[in-house]
Write a protein that holds these residues in place. Structure first.
Motif, PDB file in Angstrom:
ATOM      1  N   ARG A  92       0.849  -1.185   0.000  1.00  0.00           N
ATOM      2  CA  ARG A  92       0.000   0.000   0.000  1.00  0.00           C
ATOM      3  C   ARG A  92       0.881   1.229   0.000  1.00  0.00           C
ATOM      4  O   ARG A  92       1.902   1.272   0.673  1.00  0.00           O
ATOM      5  CB  ARG A  92      -0.896   0.037   1.241  1.00  0.00           C
ATOM      6  N   ARG A  93       0.453   2.229  -0.771  1.00  0.00           N
ATOM      7  CA  ARG A  93       1.193   3.494  -0.794  1.00  0.00           C
ATOM      8  C   ARG A  93       1.032   4.175   0.558  1.00  0.00           C
ATOM      9  O   ARG A  93      -0.042   4.159   1.149  1.00  0.00           O
ATOM     10  CB  ARG A  93       0.656   4.410  -1.891  1.00  0.00           C
ATOM     11  N   SER A  94       2.091   4.786   1.035  1.00  0.00           N
ATOM     12  CA  SER A  94       1.996   5.517   2.302  1.00  0.00           C
ATOM     13  C   SER A  94       1.322   6.862   2.066  1.00  0.00           C
ATOM     14  O   SER A  94       1.341   7.403   0.963  1.00  0.00           O
ATOM     15  CB  SER A  94       3.387   5.714   2.904  1.00  0.00           C
ATOM     16  N   ILE A  95       0.727   7.379   3.121  1.00  0.00           N
ATOM     17  CA  ILE A  95       0.005   8.652   3.035  1.00  0.00           C
ATOM     18  C   ILE A  95       0.903   9.754   3.586  1.00  0.00           C
ATOM     19  O   ILE A  95       1.310   9.704   4.747  1.00  0.00           O
ATOM     20  CB  ILE A  95      -1.306   8.595   3.843  1.00  0.00           C
TER      21      ILE A  95
ATOM     22  N   LEU B 113      -4.971  13.690  -3.019  1.00  0.00           N
ATOM     23  CA  LEU B 113      -4.032  13.295  -4.070  1.00  0.00           C
ATOM     24  C   LEU B 113      -2.641  13.093  -3.495  1.00  0.00           C
ATOM     25  O   LEU B 113      -2.286  13.689  -2.475  1.00  0.00           O
ATOM     26  CB  LEU B 113      -3.977  14.391  -5.141  1.00  0.00           C
ATOM     27  N   ASP B 114      -1.846  12.271  -4.182  1.00  0.00           N
ATOM     28  CA  ASP B 114      -0.456  12.113  -3.778  1.00  0.00           C
ATOM     29  C   ASP B 114       0.392  13.191  -4.458  1.00  0.00           C
ATOM     30  O   ASP B 114      -0.137  14.059  -5.158  1.00  0.00           O
ATOM     31  CB  ASP B 114       0.049  10.701  -4.076  1.00  0.00           C
ATOM     32  N   ALA B 115       1.702  13.119  -4.274  1.00  0.00           N
ATOM     33  CA  ALA B 115       2.603  14.132  -4.829  1.00  0.00           C
ATOM     34  C   ALA B 115       2.582  14.165  -6.359  1.00  0.00           C
ATOM     35  O   ALA B 115       2.867  15.195  -6.968  1.00  0.00           O
ATOM     36  CB  ALA B 115       4.021  13.888  -4.334  1.00  0.00           C
ATOM     37  N   ASP B 116       2.218  13.031  -6.991  1.00  0.00           N
ATOM     38  CA  ASP B 116       2.162  12.964  -8.450  1.00  0.00           C
ATOM     39  C   ASP B 116       0.808  13.400  -9.011  1.00  0.00           C
ATOM     40  O   ASP B 116       0.606  13.381 -10.223  1.00  0.00           O
ATOM     41  CB  ASP B 116       2.461  11.541  -8.930  1.00  0.00           C
ATOM     42  N   GLY B 117      -0.135  13.743  -8.136  1.00  0.00           N
ATOM     43  CA  GLY B 117      -1.464  14.147  -8.591  1.00  0.00           C
ATOM     44  C   GLY B 117      -2.419  12.981  -8.803  1.00  0.00           C
ATOM     45  O   GLY B 117      -3.496  13.153  -9.363  1.00  0.00           O
TER      46      GLY B 117
ATOM     47  N   MET C 199      -5.605   9.148  -4.039  1.00  0.00           N
ATOM     48  CA  MET C 199      -5.110   8.162  -3.086  1.00  0.00           C
ATOM     49  C   MET C 199      -5.981   7.987  -1.849  1.00  0.00           C
ATOM     50  O   MET C 199      -5.793   7.020  -1.120  1.00  0.00           O
ATOM     51  CB  MET C 199      -3.685   8.491  -2.662  1.00  0.00           C
ATOM     52  N   GLU C 200      -6.931   8.874  -1.615  1.00  0.00           N
ATOM     53  CA  GLU C 200      -7.745   8.744  -0.408  1.00  0.00           C
ATOM     54  C   GLU C 200      -9.089   9.410  -0.641  1.00  0.00           C
ATOM     55  O   GLU C 200      -9.175  10.430  -1.314  1.00  0.00           O
ATOM     56  CB  GLU C 200      -7.003   9.432   0.748  1.00  0.00           C
TER      57      GLU C 200
ATOM     58  N   VAL D 194      -3.627   0.603  -2.905  1.00  0.00           N
ATOM     59  CA  VAL D 194      -2.964  -0.656  -3.251  1.00  0.00           C
ATOM     60  C   VAL D 194      -2.129  -0.442  -4.510  1.00  0.00           C
ATOM     61  O   VAL D 194      -2.578   0.171  -5.464  1.00  0.00           O
ATOM     62  CB  VAL D 194      -4.007  -1.772  -3.488  1.00  0.00           C
ATOM     63  N   THR D 195      -0.911  -0.959  -4.476  1.00  0.00           N
ATOM     64  CA  THR D 195      -0.053  -0.836  -5.658  1.00  0.00           C
ATOM     65  C   THR D 195      -0.130  -2.125  -6.463  1.00  0.00           C
ATOM     66  O   THR D 195       0.022  -3.213  -5.926  1.00  0.00           O
ATOM     67  CB  THR D 195       1.408  -0.566  -5.254  1.00  0.00           C
TER      68      THR D 195
END
Length: 181
Positions: free
Chosen positions: A27-30, A54-58, A61-62, A91-92
């Protein structure tokens, strides 16, 4: 009695072929600070608010969903939908986060309930349909104006109850075969 591979350590194992344990999905971290966008829709049980982070890449994610009063069943259901959507997005795997978001919207959207609100493209059939539409609105709002698709102007088909009825050549028709002409 335990099923094979139901626990991390297994005392007994059925005789037969030995399977290598599958590698668990990551799982990607938040991150502590992350951008988000909020969209709201009117639903049969009241206004639905969906917060998409959103994550750093846009990438999405949540998801946080909110509707109803604190302590109500509707509120608990909304929180559950948000948690499940967030888990799926984090999930990755080979499927990208944007594809997973689209899959979530497709699964929740179009589900009908006892009542609906709105007309045409703005019609919301149920609480989950409202969440799906608000989630998609939030995602689409991040795109530049030129990249946003035109609304299709779909309505609910009286025959199949899906949001697939659209005007074509002055006649409302549906892929299920229904036609008003």
């Amino acid at each position: 009695v335990y099923r094979d591979d139901a626990r991390s350590v297994q005392v007994l194992q059925a005789v037969g072929e030995h399977k290598e344990p599958a590698e668990p999905k990551k799982r990607r971290s938040i991150p502590a600070i992350r951008p988000s966008v909020t969209a709201s829709r009117e639903a049969p049980s009241g206004k639905v608010h969906v917060h998409l982070t959103l994550d750093a890449d846009g990438d999405p994610m949540e998801v946080f969903c909110d509707s109803g009063r604190s302590g109500s069943e509707v509120r608990a259901l909304m929180e559950g939908m948000g948690r499940l959507a967030s888990l799926v997005l984090r999930v990755t795997d080979d499927m990208g986060a944007q594809e997973r978001l689209k899959a979530i919207v497709e699964q929740l959207g179009g589900l009908g309930g006892a009542a609906s609100v709105g007309m045409g493209a703005n019609r919301v059939l149920s609480l989950s349909d409202g969440v799906a539409k608000a989630l998609w609105d939030a995602w689409e709002s991040l795109k530049p104006e030129a990249e946003r698709p035109e609304t299709l102007g779909l309505d609910v088909c009286p025959a199949c109850q899906n949001t697939t009825l659209q005007m074509a050549s002055g006649c409302a028709s549906c892929p299920c075969g229904y036609s008003r002409c």
